[in-house]
Design a protein around this motif. Sequence first.
Motif, short mmCIF file in Angstrom:
data_model
loop_
_atom_site.label_atom_id
_atom_site.label_comp_id
_atom_site.label_asym_id
_atom_site.label_seq_id
_atom_site.Cartn_x
_atom_site.Cartn_y
_atom_site.Cartn_z
N ASP A 60 0.77 -1.05 -0.10
CA ASP A 60 -0.41 0.06 0.03
C ASP A 60 1.18 1.19 -0.11
O ASP A 60 2.01 1.02 0.18
N TYR A 83 -9.70 9.12 7.12
CA TYR A 83 -10.48 9.59 5.90
C TYR A 83 -11.60 9.42 6.10
O TYR A 83 -12.95 9.52 5.60
N THR A 260 -6.24 -2.74 -6.23
CA THR A 260 -7.66 -2.51 -5.72
C THR A 260 -7.19 -0.52 -5.93
O THR A 260 -8.41 -0.11 -5.05
P1 FAD Z 1 -9.90 1.78 -0.45
O1 FAD Z 1 -9.95 1.65 1.39
O2 FAD Z 1 -9.68 2.72 -0.93
O3 FAD Z 1 -7.57 1.28 0.22
C1 FAD Z 1 -7.29 1.15 -1.32
C2 FAD Z 1 -6.18 1.62 -1.48
O4 FAD Z 1 -5.33 0.86 -2.36
C3 FAD Z 1 -5.49 2.61 -0.11
O5 FAD Z 1 -5.72 2.21 1.04
C4 FAD Z 1 -4.79 2.95 -0.99
O6 FAD Z 1 -3.33 3.74 -0.87
C5 FAD Z 1 -4.43 1.75 -2.06
N1 FAD Z 1 -3.51 2.48 -3.58
C6 FAD Z 1 -4.31 2.56 -4.77
N2 FAD Z 1 -3.13 2.82 -5.65
C7 FAD Z 1 -1.94 1.88 -5.04
C8 FAD Z 1 -0.83 1.96 -5.46
N3 FAD Z 1 -0.70 2.51 -7.20
N4 FAD Z 1 -0.10 1.44 -5.32
C9 FAD Z 1 0.33 0.86 -3.48
N5 FAD Z 1 -1.18 1.50 -2.85
C10 FAD Z 1 -2.03 1.80 -4.24
N6 FAD Z 1 -18.31 3.02 3.45
C11 FAD Z 1 -19.39 2.61 4.55
O7 FAD Z 1 -19.72 0.87 4.59
N7 FAD Z 1 -19.73 3.05 5.47
C12 FAD Z 1 -19.45 4.30 6.40
O8 FAD Z 1 -19.65 5.20 6.84
C13 FAD Z 1 -18.54 5.01 5.37
N8 FAD Z 1 -17.70 6.43 4.82
C14 FAD Z 1 -16.95 6.99 4.07
C15 FAD Z 1 -16.59 8.29 4.30
C16 FAD Z 1 -15.65 8.82 3.72
C17 FAD Z 1 -15.64 9.86 3.48
C18 FAD Z 1 -15.42 7.55 2.52
C19 FAD Z 1 -14.36 8.71 1.02
C20 FAD Z 1 -15.27 6.51 2.45
C21 FAD Z 1 -16.75 5.15 3.04
N9 FAD Z 1 -17.12 4.75 3.07
C22 FAD Z 1 -18.02 3.94 3.93
C23 FAD Z 1 -16.95 3.85 1.70
C24 FAD Z 1 -15.37 3.06 2.40
O9 FAD Z 1 -14.74 3.96 2.16
C25 FAD Z 1 -15.50 1.93 0.81
O10 FAD Z 1 -16.15 1.10 0.93
C26 FAD Z 1 -13.66 0.66 1.55
O11 FAD Z 1 -12.73 1.80 2.46
C27 FAD Z 1 -13.12 0.69 0.11
O12 FAD Z 1 -12.57 -0.45 0.02
P2 FAD Z 1 -11.08 -0.56 -0.69
O13 FAD Z 1 -10.11 -1.56 -0.15
O14 FAD Z 1 -12.55 -1.18 -2.19
O15 FAD Z 1 -10.74 0.40 -1.11
#
Ligand code: FAD
Length: 400
Positions: A60, A83, A260
């Motif tokens: 990450d 966040y 992701t």
């Molecule tokens: P992420 O959590 O974004 O993880 C992706 C990771 O990949 C990141 O850590 C990033 O740094 C990493 N990454 C990306 N590109 C690269 C690269 N090239 N090299 C290395 N690392 C990389 N959902 C709910 O159910 N309830 C809520 O109350 C809620 N509130 C939210 C509030 C906010 C402000 C936000 C922004 C979102 C909210 N969500 C909520 C949604 C929730 O955050 C997402 O559904 C969830 O975090 C998605 O998980 P993910 O693994 O897809 O993405």
Amino acid sequence: SLIVEQAGARRQMPADRQFPRTTRLGSMAYDYLIVGAGFAGSVLAERLASESDLKVLVCDRRPHIAGNAYDYHDAAGILVHKYGPHIFHTNSDDVFSYLSRFTAWRPYEHRVLSQVGNLRLPVPINRTTLNALYGVDLRSEADAARFLSERARPCDPILTSRDVVISQIGPDLYKTFFEGYTRKQWGLDPSELDRSVTARVPTRANEDDRYFLDAFQAMPLEGYTRMFQRMLDHENITVMVGTEFADLDRKGLARHTIFTGPIDEYFDHRLGSLPYRSLEFRHETHDVRRMFPVGVINYPSEDVPFTRVTEYKHLTGQVHPETSISYEYSRADGDPYYPIPRAENQALYKQYEALAREHDDVTFVGRLGTYKYYNMDQVVGQALATYRRLVAKRGVTGKL
Ligand code: FAD
């Protein structure tokens, strides 16, 4: 790069639950490289490592695990979400019981008030909201439903977010609660956004002031980051934080990549850039026990630069003499947070999806990997389904 976690207690697996090993690790150091330690990446890492006994490297670019759900104790010792507020809610037994392997829960029903002039009114709009805003005395659901329908202005066809709201509750409530908030949040007028955006905030004729109505509503008892630590604590999993995918020497590293991050970034934006909305947070600690009656106050007025303020102790139940809050500002530039739901963006994403199908050495998952406005439980569900698909596919083709 910092290797923060490696090795955990090895778990014994029943032979029939093992991933069919149709190819050998050979000269590769890992079976899977997973980019992103958020829900999508961590659930897949956990499944592949513990259920299928495969070697997984998770990287990450951020200096921590847990993706957007990352929480930590601030300087005052208060558990905050870096966040913005993350409230767990789901109707899925499978998702809830899967996550329950890694955390106990604290029941929590989220409530939000909207600051309208001097009033703080429940959102989603309910009967209490209407009575307070209009100084009326609607006593039943039928009264409130009639009141709303008298204000509604039919739109045909319903194409945009604005059409959805105006057709349900009319222009006055639209202006009070949606117009300014949406412009601030998305940098676009509701008339420029897909109808799907506002379909997320229903109105109610009763007095139920819970923000979510799902069957399971709870917060991880010791926080999200602790839950992720337990998920990733396995001897088959190596985690490298502060590590960019592009900076890894991938020769001989892994047989398959699970990405992701943003799908357009993976392909060097070769078909064009997918637009994302970004956020900025200002965290503060105040020397009072409690500032707000509920966890989040929304600010729909365009006179106020932030969209909402969160007081974390409501969410976590922490007892502490001080309190920490965060202000949330929407931004056009910065880290990608929200895919922007417009038809042309979906069309561009579909092109990337087609491109991804031509590459069988990579799988895209998660909010950014599949360019979808997903909640945490939906991402967990998507990751679990992806794992099942990988198992099936590898068994059949041996490619993965
Ligand atoms: P992420 O959590 O974004 O993880 C992706 C990771 O990949 C990141 O850590 C990033 O740094 C990493 N990454 C990306 N590109 C690269 C690269 N090239 N090299 C290395 N690392 C990389 N959902 C709910 O159910 N309830 C809520 O109350 C809620 N509130 C939210 C509030 C906010 C402000 C936000 C922004 C979102 C909210 N969500 C909520 C949604 C929730 O955050 C997402 O559904 C969830 O975090 C998605 O998980 P993910 O693994 O897809 O993405």
